[in-house]
Design a protein around this motif. Sequence first.
Motif, mmCIF file in Angstrom:
data_model
loop_
_atom_site.group_PDB
_atom_site.id
_atom_site.type_symbol
_atom_site.label_atom_id
_atom_site.label_comp_id
_atom_site.label_asym_id
_atom_site.label_seq_id
_atom_site.Cartn_x
_atom_site.Cartn_y
_atom_site.Cartn_z
ATOM 1 N N ILE A 56 0.828 -1.205 0.000
ATOM 2 C CA ILE A 56 0.000 0.000 0.000
ATOM 3 C C ILE A 56 0.866 1.261 0.000
ATOM 4 O O ILE A 56 0.584 2.194 -0.763
ATOM 5 C CB ILE A 56 -1.000 -0.040 1.171
ATOM 6 C CG1 ILE A 56 -2.003 -1.177 0.930
ATOM 7 C CG2 ILE A 56 -1.725 1.284 1.321
ATOM 8 C CD1 ILE A 56 -2.972 -1.426 2.041
ATOM 9 N N PRO A 57 1.952 1.339 0.794
ATOM 10 C CA PRO A 57 2.812 2.536 0.701
ATOM 11 C C PRO A 57 3.444 2.707 -0.690
ATOM 12 O O PRO A 57 3.576 3.833 -1.174
ATOM 13 C CB PRO A 57 3.878 2.300 1.767
ATOM 14 C CG PRO A 57 3.244 1.380 2.749
ATOM 15 C CD PRO A 57 2.336 0.517 1.948
ATOM 16 N N GLU A 58 3.822 1.607 -1.335
ATOM 17 C CA GLU A 58 4.363 1.715 -2.697
ATOM 18 C C GLU A 58 3.310 2.250 -3.658
ATOM 19 O O GLU A 58 3.604 3.072 -4.537
ATOM 20 C CB GLU A 58 4.854 0.348 -3.183
ATOM 21 C CG GLU A 58 6.112 -0.131 -2.519
ATOM 22 C CD GLU A 58 6.458 -1.564 -2.923
ATOM 23 O OE1 GLU A 58 5.583 -2.267 -3.482
ATOM 24 O OE2 GLU A 58 7.600 -1.970 -2.671
ATOM 25 N N TRP A 59 2.047 1.793 -3.497
ATOM 26 C CA TRP A 59 0.957 2.285 -4.340
ATOM 27 C C TRP A 59 0.731 3.781 -4.110
ATOM 28 O O TRP A 59 0.564 4.534 -5.063
ATOM 29 C CB TRP A 59 -0.323 1.494 -4.063
ATOM 30 C CG TRP A 59 -1.539 2.134 -4.664
ATOM 31 C CD1 TRP A 59 -1.907 2.114 -5.966
ATOM 32 C CD2 TRP A 59 -2.514 2.909 -3.977
ATOM 33 N NE1 TRP A 59 -3.060 2.831 -6.140
ATOM 34 C CE2 TRP A 59 -3.459 3.323 -4.932
ATOM 35 C CE3 TRP A 59 -2.694 3.280 -2.645
ATOM 36 C CZ2 TRP A 59 -4.567 4.107 -4.590
ATOM 37 C CZ3 TRP A 59 -3.795 4.045 -2.312
ATOM 38 C CH2 TRP A 59 -4.718 4.461 -3.277
ATOM 39 N N ARG A 60 0.744 4.196 -2.838
ATOM 40 C CA ARG A 60 0.555 5.625 -2.531
ATOM 41 C C ARG A 60 1.655 6.474 -3.162
ATOM 42 O O ARG A 60 1.405 7.552 -3.694
ATOM 43 C CB ARG A 60 0.524 5.839 -1.015
ATOM 44 C CG ARG A 60 -0.805 5.515 -0.408
ATOM 45 C CD ARG A 60 -1.010 6.231 0.923
ATOM 46 N NE ARG A 60 -2.339 5.930 1.417
ATOM 47 C CZ ARG A 60 -2.605 5.141 2.437
ATOM 48 N NH1 ARG A 60 -1.622 4.565 3.100
ATOM 49 N NH2 ARG A 60 -3.842 4.928 2.807
ATOM 50 N N GLN A 61 2.886 5.988 -3.095
ATOM 51 C CA GLN A 61 4.016 6.718 -3.677
ATOM 52 C C GLN A 61 3.858 6.801 -5.201
ATOM 53 O O GLN A 61 4.086 7.851 -5.804
ATOM 54 C CB GLN A 61 5.342 6.053 -3.309
ATOM 55 C CG GLN A 61 6.567 6.802 -3.793
ATOM 56 C CD GLN A 61 6.658 8.192 -3.188
ATOM 57 O OE1 GLN A 61 6.440 8.378 -1.998
ATOM 58 N NE2 GLN A 61 6.980 9.156 -4.019
ATOM 59 N N ALA A 62 3.470 5.690 -5.823
ATOM 60 C CA ALA A 62 3.271 5.680 -7.281
ATOM 61 C C ALA A 62 2.142 6.630 -7.681
ATOM 62 O O ALA A 62 2.244 7.341 -8.688
ATOM 63 C CB ALA A 62 2.973 4.263 -7.767
ATOM 64 N N LEU A 63 1.069 6.683 -6.889
ATOM 65 C CA LEU A 63 -0.049 7.582 -7.170
ATOM 66 C C LEU A 63 0.380 9.035 -7.023
ATOM 67 O O LEU A 63 0.048 9.882 -7.855
ATOM 68 C CB LEU A 63 -1.222 7.260 -6.242
ATOM 69 C CG LEU A 63 -2.527 7.987 -6.504
ATOM 70 C CD1 LEU A 63 -3.060 7.634 -7.883
ATOM 71 C CD2 LEU A 63 -3.549 7.643 -5.442
#
Length: 189
Positions: free
Chosen positions: A98-105
């Motif tokens: 989830i943190p990787e997804w937030r960073q990508a977003l």
Amino acid sequence: MSITAAMPTAKERLRRTRTKRVSQLPAVKLSKLLPSHIDLRDPLKAVLVCEDCGTWVPITGMQSKMQKLVPHHTGKAGVAAALHCRSSNRRVEFDMTIPEWRQALTDAVKETSSRQATTVLPKAFSPQTDRTLRARAERTAAGRLADWNAVLPRVADADRSRREIPAGDRPTEGPAVPLDTLHPQRSER
């Protein structure tokens, strides 16, 4: 093709279905999707855009071993024909946190905001264009009338020369022009 009462229409589906069926298609990898096509803000109610039909579909089994897309139709509920999407029950592979997804977003939002246009500045005039525009703005009705009166004799000369018929019946180039009107004669039977 019109919809009749005999044809089934898409109906509202349960948000979380529990089935042991699994699609034969390869698993959807989150890293292969656009960050804006995934919503993991509430991990227990995660949704993503189906690759086949383009609709937002919930992910079921978030607390179990296997996560899958909820079975869904390709059309809108109550409107379109009840065609099952081929990506129903397709496995979802969480290959990013989830943190990787937030960073990508966040990165995607920064990139798109940098592409948005800024204030458009008007193109600078050339000196000649600037002079012409200033002269037009400074002209008055009397000035325009004086300019027109100065041009009138030349316009009258051009009109007079256009009305003159050249001497002779033949143009300078090409065949002679017939001056008699031709009327076909009917033969007597």
